[in-house]
Design a protein around this motif. Structure first.
Motif, PDB file in Angstrom:
ATOM      1  N   SER A 100      20.321 -22.780  32.621  1.00  0.00           N
ATOM      2  CA  SER A 100      20.565 -22.306  31.255  1.00  0.00           C
ATOM      3  C   SER A 100      20.337 -23.161  30.073  1.00  0.00           C
ATOM      4  N   SER A 101      20.222 -24.519  30.505  1.00  0.00           N
ATOM      5  CA  SER A 101      20.109 -25.614  29.309  1.00  0.00           C
ATOM      6  C   SER A 101      18.796 -25.845  29.185  1.00  0.00           C
ATOM      7  N   LEU A 102      17.726 -25.273  30.111  1.00  0.00           N
ATOM      8  CA  LEU A 102      16.340 -25.718  29.757  1.00  0.00           C
ATOM      9  C   LEU A 102      15.542 -24.645  29.475  1.00  0.00           C
ATOM     10  N   PRO A 103      15.574 -23.948  28.215  1.00  0.00           N
ATOM     11  CA  PRO A 103      14.799 -22.872  27.687  1.00  0.00           C
ATOM     12  C   PRO A 103      13.396 -23.136  27.976  1.00  0.00           C
ATOM     13  N   TYR A 104      12.581 -24.226  27.785  1.00  0.00           N
ATOM     14  CA  TYR A 104      11.095 -24.190  27.794  1.00  0.00           C
ATOM     15  C   TYR A 104      10.830 -23.985  29.254  1.00  0.00           C
ATOM     16  N   LEU A 105      11.678 -24.626  30.374  1.00  0.00           N
ATOM     17  CA  LEU A 105      11.368 -24.408  31.571  1.00  0.00           C
ATOM     18  C   LEU A 105      11.388 -23.021  32.091  1.00  0.00           C
ATOM     19  N   LEU A 126      10.059 -18.406  23.627  1.00  0.00           N
ATOM     20  CA  LEU A 126      11.049 -18.682  22.834  1.00  0.00           C
ATOM     21  C   LEU A 126      11.920 -18.248  22.089  1.00  0.00           C
ATOM     22  N   ASN A 127      11.456 -17.182  21.259  1.00  0.00           N
ATOM     23  CA  ASN A 127      12.227 -16.432  20.257  1.00  0.00           C
ATOM     24  C   ASN A 127      12.300 -15.232  20.594  1.00  0.00           C
TER      25      ASN A 127
END
Length: 494
Positions: free
Chosen positions: A343-348, A413-414
């Motif tokens: 959950s802390s790795l949005p780009y992954l 991402l958004n």
């Protein structure tokens, strides 16, 4: 002689009239959806080729997102848009909820006990409830995530060994072995194959053979009259493979029962407990069928997706660099990604979503079948029609996705679009009541494996090839594989 000529003329006139009526949609009281004119006997089979997901994509551009085909003596409805998929998988989900069962899956009567293939009725609801409330809950998956973490560490250690010797790693093969052990530790708390050698090789080959056999075109599926003959021997071979798998599961079950009540808190323990409490609803045959479903559905899909993700990262070095930077900043370089890190790795996570969009693991999902005549988008779909949702086409639809053929994780991402079956432009795991029950496990395994590989190594293509020379050809089957394996050399990060 004159009579023969007269009769022949009548026949040709009749045939010409029928073709004309079919082409122009005249005189069709059923109001079938549009589609290509079928040939005698084979129907439209000749149009599928060896890449049917791509062939149907091209045909949909001609005939539209709701298309009707004749495949041998069977009929098929092909869905190729998000709007039509929503109609089938959500709005009229119950009418489209039954499965089209390939003949091979009737081996050992597996389809009569499998949550994947059973019709939506009492038995299916019972099995689905057991999966959703006992096996794939967050608590259940959290309980043995340390075992899965250990398997990812072993994958990284395997790559470290290859980096020291300068050997390349067949990423798909390594991922397949790791995924097998991720699943076997979740289910049995033990490995079923060795990541360093191909020991436990029998089970690995067994699952591989089931996937290969299940992915082959089978004449019986297009001409059911051939069922008793099994002309290609497909069901016979699948009967052997299923039998071996069930024997292995039986051995593991007996082994556990002989442990004098010692608990592992894994899927096997949960299943045995439920079976003892409700033997009429859930017996040992159901348990073995669930295990078979989990291994067949969870291995190739995950390992193929990982291989495609690594291929795209190597093909797009700027995306690899961005992913490595996120991992270094959030968890630190050369560390294993844990499930709690995801959950802390949005780009992954965006990379995973983009891989599932453009390289949909099961391009046709799992085909459905309608049991009664259905009206869809103003058309009539006859009873018994197979329903194919071309998720591969939907994921590449240029009306839904900007630069749809470009690998661009940033698009998510958004974005609120997710893979949980609520957004029909992205349905790699299906949607509605028959969405893949193992989705919650799959979305834990894939980012952990992918993130750990790119956080611990740099990667070079085998043979000194440049990233622009990467082969992107597909091989169609139950899952969508790379036609040629991705073999890459890991370079340990200092």
């Amino acid at each position: 002689m004159e009579f023969v000529i007269f009769a022949l003329g009548l026949f040709l006139s009749y045939a010409l009239i029928r073709v004309t009526l079919t082409v122009f949609g005249i005189g069709n009281p059923k109001n079938l959806p549009p589609g290509p004119t079928p040939l005698p006997i084979i129907g439209n089979l000749h149009l599928l080729g060896d890449q049917p997901h791509q062939s149907l994509d091209k045909l949909a551009k001609i005939y539209g997102p709701v298309m009707f085909l004749k495949l041998g003596s069977t009929t098929a409805l092909v869905i190729s848009s998000a709007a039509a998929a929503k109609e089938v998988l959500q709005k009229q989900d119950l009418a489209f909820s039954s499965r089209h069962i390939p003949d091979t899956l009737t081996a050992h009567n597996h389809s009569s006990y499998s949550v994947v293939w059973l019709p939506v009725a009492t038995q299916w609801r019972t099995l689905r409830r057991i999966l959703n409330t006992n096996i794939f809950t967050s608590h259940s998956l959290d309980t043995n995530q340390h075992l899965r973490s250990q398997k990812v560490q072993e994958l990284v250690a395997y790559c470290h060994k290859a980096s020291q010797s300068g050997d390349s790693v067949d990423i798909g093969r390594a991922a397949f072995r790791t995924t097998l052990n991720l699943l076997s530790n979740t289910i049995f708390s033990k490995d079923l194959t060795d990541p360093y050698e191909d020991s436990g090789k029998e089970f690995k080959e067994l699952v591989g053979n089931i996937m290969v056999e299940g992915g082959k075109p089978n004449l019986v599926d297009f001409f059911p009259v051939l069922k008793k003959i099994d002309p290609q021997g497909t069901r016979k071979r699948m009967t052997h493979y299923f039998g071996r798998a069930f024997e292995m599961f039986e051995t593991l079950i007996e082994e556990r029962l002989g442990m004098n009540g010692s608990r592992h808190d894994d899927v096997l323990d949960v299943c045995l407990k439920i079976s003892q409490e409700n033997p009429d609803e859930f017996n040992r045959t159901h348990i073995k069928s669930i295990f078979l479903d989990l291994f067949v559905a969870g291995t190739d899909t995950t390992s193929n997706s990982l291989e495609w993700a690594m291929t795209e990262l190597l093909r797009n070095p700027h995306i690899m660099t961005k992913a490595k930077k996120e991992l270094e900043e959030i968890i630190g370089k050369q560390k294993i990604v844990e499930e709690t890190d995801i959950s802390s790795l949005p780009y992954l996570c965006c990379i995973v979503k983009e891989t599932l969009r453009i390289h949909t693991p099961a391009p046709f999902l799992i085909p459905r079948k309608i049991e009664t005549e259905v009206k869809l988008n103003g058309y009539i779909v006859p009873k018994g029609t197979q329903v194919i949702v071309n998720a591969w086409t939907i994921g590449r639809d240029s009306t839904l996705w900007d630069e749809s053929l470009k690998f661009k994780p940033e698009r998510f991402l958004n974005s609120s679009v997710d893979i949980w079956g609520r957004d029909f432009e992205l349905i790699p795991f299906g949607a509605g009541r028959r969405i893949c029950p193992g989705l919650s496990l799959a979305i834990r395994m894939l980012p952990v494996m992918l993130g750990s590989l790119i956080n611990n190594f740099d990667w070079n293509l085998d043979g000194g090839l440049g990233h622009e020379e990467l082969d992107m050809n597909e091989k169609f089957g139950i899952t969508l594989q790379k036609a040629n394996p991705l073999c890459i050399v890991p370079i340990s990060i200092k």
